[in-house]
Each structure stands twice: as C-alpha cells, then as structure tokens.
Design an enzyme around this catalytic site. Structure first.
Site, PDB file in Angstrom:
ATOM      1  CB  SER A   6      30.075  13.007 -12.785  1.00 39.56           C
ATOM      2  OG  SER A   6      31.106  12.799 -13.722  1.00 39.56           O
ATOM      3  CG  HIS A   7      32.268   6.664 -12.586  1.00 39.07           C
ATOM      4  ND1 HIS A   7      33.600   6.406 -12.375  1.00 39.07           N
ATOM      5  CD2 HIS A   7      31.606   5.543 -12.200  1.00 39.07           C
ATOM      6  CE1 HIS A   7      33.748   5.189 -11.899  1.00 39.07           C
ATOM      7  NE2 HIS A   7      32.555   4.638 -11.774  1.00 39.07           N
ATOM      8  CB  VAL A   8      35.976   9.438  -9.529  1.00 39.94           C
ATOM      9  CG1 VAL A   8      36.117   7.935  -9.314  1.00 39.94           C
ATOM     10  CG2 VAL A   8      37.274  10.157  -9.236  1.00 39.94           C
TER      11      VAL A   8
END
Length: 400
Positions: free
Chosen positions: A232-234
């Site tokens: 995922s991506h922050v």
C-alpha cells in the site's frame, strides 16, 4: 590503451581499471562497459571477486557475478607483492578511470590512494566507494547492503505493520553503484572540456538516504515516522493488492479522475460523490472502508479479465508476476531485450541495459573467467614471456 568496442558507443576509447568486489562498484563498472568502455577488473589470484563463489546458479557461475561482470577483462594479480602492485599501477597510468570499493583505507595502504594516483596523473578520474564515507564515527564499520538498509531507515519503512523487512534486491548497493557511474560520466564530460580529472567519493549510506525521499521529508517536517504499508501507500488510496476470483491484482489510483474511472469499471458510480471517497485525502482518511468496497467488487472478476478492463480504462494496475513470468515477459520479448553472453561454462541470457541509444547497441561482452586476460594484459604492458612465466610460478599472477 587500445579500445575494444564499437566506435559508435559513447565511451569508446575510455579505459577503466577497477579494484572491485561484490555489487556496488561492479555494477558501476558494468554500466561503463555496456557503454563501450574497456573495463579491466583486478582480482585476487586465490578466488578473485568473492561474488564468484556466492553460488553456481547460472550454469556453474554465480548469479551475482554474471549479472555484474559482463564485458570486463579479468587480471588476476597478487597486490600484496611489489611486482603485482607495479603491474596494476602501470595499467592505471595508461587509463582514464580508477574505481575501488575495498575496505576503508585498504586501497591507500596498497598504494592506490586517490591523492597518490592523481599526483602523477592529474587527468585521472578516481572513485572511492565505501559504506559510510571518509571520516565520522562509522568510517571503519562493516557496510553490507543489509546493514546500510538498516542504518538508512529503509528497513524501518519496508514490510507490513507486523514485520519490518529488507528489500528483496540489494538496494543500497544498487543506489551507490548508480551514483558512482553517474559521477564518472560527469567527471569525464568535464575532463573533455578542461583536461582535469576528479577525485570522487561515494557513500552507500548517503546514496540510500537520498533514495528515502519523501518518507524522510515527511518525518523531518511532521515528526511522524511513516508507517510500513506492505504494498500500500501512505499517501494514496486505493493503492494496494485486491482479491480477484482466482488471485489478486494491484491497483494504484493516484488522482480523483482515476477514482472516477475505477468506479465505472467496478460498477459503483454512486461512490464518486460519497463524502468518504470523493477526494484522495478523504479516501486516505477512510482507507479501510475504501479498500473494503473496492475488494468487494474486484473479487467478482478473474485477474486477467480485470487487468484487461483496468488497462482499457487507463487505470494503473498490474498482476504480481513471479520471476519465471518476468523472464518470459511479453513486453521484454516484444522489444527484443534479451541477448546472449558467454561465461566460462556456457552461453547465458542477459538483459540489455535500460537506456537505449538510437544509433548504437550496447556492448554485451562475455563474463570473464578468473585471470582470463592476465597474459594478454601483461603482454600489452610489455612484459616478456619469460617474466610472465616467472610471475606465474611465483603466484604473483594467475593466467587462465
């Protein structure tokens, strides 16, 4: 020294001598060889670059070594002997670039310090690549890739919330090797204008910290450590692996327009204006709910079918390829990116360098056996056959 490459290649006529091992400098020098430079790799007679012995995965040759050492000439010489050092110094005096990544201070103790070399050869470009750079409390510490990944913070942001991991490739080695090659090219460009060489230092730690990029800036200016997010991506949502009827697929929506397109593909247009999801900021704030509604829809499709639909709609997505699939990737095949190079045991596949010149093809030379070019190089230096025989018998050189 005599060039060995196609005259159209950018570094034709440039000679590079290296005291290199493992990954970082071998990667840098291989890039220079691919661009047409003549690269002479100085190795120990008793085994050579220790990457040769990591494994025998590629038809009897180490996978790291095949990856990093094509197109080079191997000179096997004992640098603990005066005669061995003199031979290498003779090569350096005829060369344009000298690279080394021995233990801190080792090259200088052998007589290959940058200041000493350039005092008599001011047009020489030298690069000293080390784990932490000269000076400072970490100067003498061991600096393997994993350790640099830890010290640079890379491991702290890689993995899942439950477990930190290192990257699956030697990122610190690759980062510093890339900066090494880039610096050499810049120094040669300047030398062609001014006639002056350069003394360059590359630190694995500094190269990898530079690659920390936005994560480091986020911490410095918010005081918050970025979370480990898996795939995922922050800062972006939806951006993750989502289930399908027969596996999973990665989807990375980076704009509100992309979200709108995704809702069309997944047949949930009502969520375009849902206040939880109408902007990326809102989707990140409500990541769990956003991921849940996307996953509920993606599992209705097979992976291949959904991948095709997303591609047609211009939505960033990808299937998670196993390495066997990468080796047979249709894009690499369609662009004819594979070549064959020789090793001491067999012909093997090698990928063309990523940068493609329209008017010339990269040099894809063979991977050398230890000491394969020793005899030829000594002859080139004017060493007579009797002396070569004596040096071989004394263990000063190894001739394959």
């Amino acid at each position: 020294m005599a060039p060995h490459s196609d005259p159209l290649l950018p570094l034709d006529g440039v000679t590079v001598v290296t005291l290199e091992q493992a990954v970082a400098v071998p990667l840098a020098s291989r890039q220079l060889a691919d661009l047409g430079a003549r690269v002479i790799k100085v190795e120990r007679p008793d085994g050579g670059d220790f990457a040769r012995a990591y494994d025998h995965a590629v038809e009897g040759t180490g996978a790291h070594f095949v990856w990093l050492n094509r197109g080079k000439e191997s000179l096997a010489v004992d640098l603990k002997s005066v005669e061995g050092r003199d031979l290498v110094l003779s090569l350096i005096r005829r060369s344009d670039v000298f690279l080394q990544n021995l233990a801190p201070g080792a090259a200088a103790r052998l007589g290959f310090g940058s200041d000493e070399l350039r005092a008599n050869h001011p047009e020489l470009v030298t690069v000293d690549l080390s784990g932490y750079g000269s000076g400072g409390p970490f100067e003498q510490r061991k600096a393997y890739d994993m350790l640099i990944q830890a010290e640079s913070g890379l491991i702290s942001i890689t993995g899942t919330p439950d477990a930190a991991v290192k990257t699956g490739i030697p990122t610190a080695d690759i980062a510093s090797g890339m900066y090494c090659a880039q610096a050499v090219l810049a120094a040669l460009l300047r030398r062609f204008r001014t006639g002056e060489g350069a003394s360059i230092e590359v630190s694995m730690l500094e190269a990898t910290v530079e690659w920390m990029g936005h994560s480091l800036y986020t911490q410095m200016y918010t005081g918050e450590q970025p979370q480990r997010m898996g795939v995922s991506h922050v800062s972006i949502a939806p951006y993750d692996a989502y289930p399908t009827a027969d596996g999973q697929i990665l989807i990375g929506v980076q704009s509100d327009g992309g979200w709108n397109a995704l809702t069309d593909v997944l047949d949930i247009p009502e969520l375009r204006t849902d206040p939880r999801f109408d902007t990326n900021i809102h989707r990140v704030e409500n990541r769990s709910a956003c991921d849940a509604v996307v996953a509920e829809q993606t599992r209705r499709f097979t992976t291949a079918d959904l991948d095709a639909k997303l591609a047609a709609a211009g939505i960033p997505a990808a299937q998670i390829k196993e390495l066997r699939d990468v080796a047979a990737h249709p894009q690499l095949a369609a662009r004819d990116r594979w070549r064959t190079v020789g090793t001491e045991h067999a012909q093997v596949k090698a990928l063309l360098p990523p940068a493609t010149f329209s008017d010339s093809a990269a040099t894809m030379g063979d991977v050398p056996a230890l000491g394969q070019h020793t005899a030829a190089l000594l002859t080139e230096l004017g060493v007579d056959d009797e002396t070569v025989s004596r040096l071989r018998s004394a263990g000063v050189v190894l001739c394959h």
